[in-house]
Scaffold this active site. Structure first.
Site, PDB file in Angstrom:
ATOM      1  N   SER A 127      71.302 -28.067 -58.295  1.00 60.35           N
ATOM      2  CA  SER A 127      72.502 -27.598 -59.004  1.00 60.35           C
ATOM      3  C   SER A 127      72.191 -26.635 -60.142  1.00 60.35           C
ATOM      4  O   SER A 127      72.895 -25.637 -60.341  1.00 60.35           O
ATOM      5  CB  SER A 127      73.293 -28.785 -59.551  1.00 60.35           C
ATOM      6  OG  SER A 127      73.741 -29.611 -58.501  1.00 60.35           O
ATOM      7  N   HIS A 173      73.218 -28.124 -65.278  1.00 61.08           N
ATOM      8  CA  HIS A 173      74.209 -27.094 -64.979  1.00 61.08           C
ATOM      9  C   HIS A 173      74.271 -26.058 -66.096  1.00 61.08           C
ATOM     10  O   HIS A 173      74.279 -24.850 -65.843  1.00 61.08           O
ATOM     11  CB  HIS A 173      75.591 -27.735 -64.818  1.00 61.08           C
ATOM     12  CG  HIS A 173      75.721 -28.597 -63.606  1.00 61.08           C
ATOM     13  ND1 HIS A 173      76.900 -29.221 -63.262  1.00 61.08           N
ATOM     14  CD2 HIS A 173      74.819 -28.942 -62.647  1.00 61.08           C
ATOM     15  CE1 HIS A 173      76.721 -29.903 -62.153  1.00 61.08           C
ATOM     16  NE2 HIS A 173      75.465 -29.766 -61.757  1.00 61.08           N
TER      17      HIS A 173
END
Length: 204
Positions: A127, A173
Site C-alpha cells: 500500500s 500510506h
C-alpha cells in the site's frame, strides 16, 4: 509469448512487480499451509515486525514488507491498483522510474511505520508503494494541467478514504503519498517544461 503480451500491455516494471508480489504470496501461502490467510509466524519473518527491526537488526524487513500481503483479498486489491495505476505511470515516466517510485515510496512508508507505531507492530503490504505511485500520477497530471490545488485535494481524499478503516497502516500510506507528491511535482515540472519548449509557449 503470452507473458510478453502482458509486459507490453502493462509495462515491464509494473508487470514484473506484479509477478514478484504474486511469487512472494505463493511462498507465504506454502509456508502458512493456507492460501487464504497468511499465518502470523510467516508475517513476523517476512513482513515488518518493528521489534525485530529495532532489536534484532532485521532492517531488510523494511524492503521485504512491501511485497508481503496478509490475505488473498489484501493482495487482490493491491495488485489490481498496481496494474491500473502502475501501467499508467510507467507509460509516462518509464520502467526504471516506476520501479524507483515503488521502492522509495514503500521504504519511506515503512520507515514512518517504524518511527510512529509501537514495537510490537507487524505490518505488511504494497500500500505505501502504491500510494507513492498514485501520488506521483495525480500530482504530475495536476502540474501538467496547471491545477495543483485540485491534484492535492484528490490526493488528500485518496488518503482519507483508504486510511480510515481499522487495521489499516495510515503511516505507510502517508509516507508513500508524500514521496509520490514530491516525485510527481518534480516530473510534472520537467514534462511541462519540455512541452513548453516543444510547442513554443511561455513557461512560468
Amino acid at each position: 509469448m503470452a507473458l510478453e503480451r502482458y509486459f507490453y500491455r502493462y509495462g515491464k516494471a509494473t508487470f514484473s512487480l506484479f509477478l514478484i508480489n504474486l511469487a512472494v504470496y505463493t511462498v507465504e501461502s506454502i509456508l502458512s499451509g493456507n492460501p487464504i490467510r497468511i499465518s502470523p509466524n510467516v508475517l513476523l519473518l517476512f513482513g515488518q515486525w518493528n521489534y525485530a527491526v529495532l532489536h534484532y537488526g532485521w532492517w531488510w524487513q523494511l524492503f521485504t514488507a512491501m511485497f508481503v500481503h496478509v490475505s488473498i483479498l489484501h493482495i487482490a486489491f493491491n495488485m489490481y491498483f498496481l496494474i491500473v495505476m502502475g501501467s499508467q505511470l510507467e507509460h509516462v515516466i518509464g520502467p526504471k522510474r516506476l520501479t524507483m517510485v515503488y521502492l522509495v515510496s514503500g521504504l519511506f512508508g515503512n520507515i514512518l511505520t517504524l518511527l510512529f507505531l509501537p514495537p510490537n507492530t507487524v505490518s505488511a503490504g504494497a500500500s505505501g508503494a502504491l500510494f507513492g505511485i498514485a501520488g506521483t500520477l495525480i500530482v504530475m497530471m495536476g502540474v501538467i494541467g496547471g491545477n495543483m490545488q485540485a491534484a492535492l485535494i484528490n490526493a488528500f481524499f485518496l488518503f482519507i478514504i483508504n486510511s480510515i478503516l481499522p487495521g489499516v497502516n495510515a503511516y505507510a500510506h502517508m509516507g508513500g503519498l508524500l514521496v509520490g507528491i514530491a516525485i510527481g511535482y518534480y516530473y510534472g515540472k520537467r514534462i511541462r517544461r519540455r512541452m513548453a519548449l516543444a510547442y513554443g509557449y511561455g513557461y512560468y
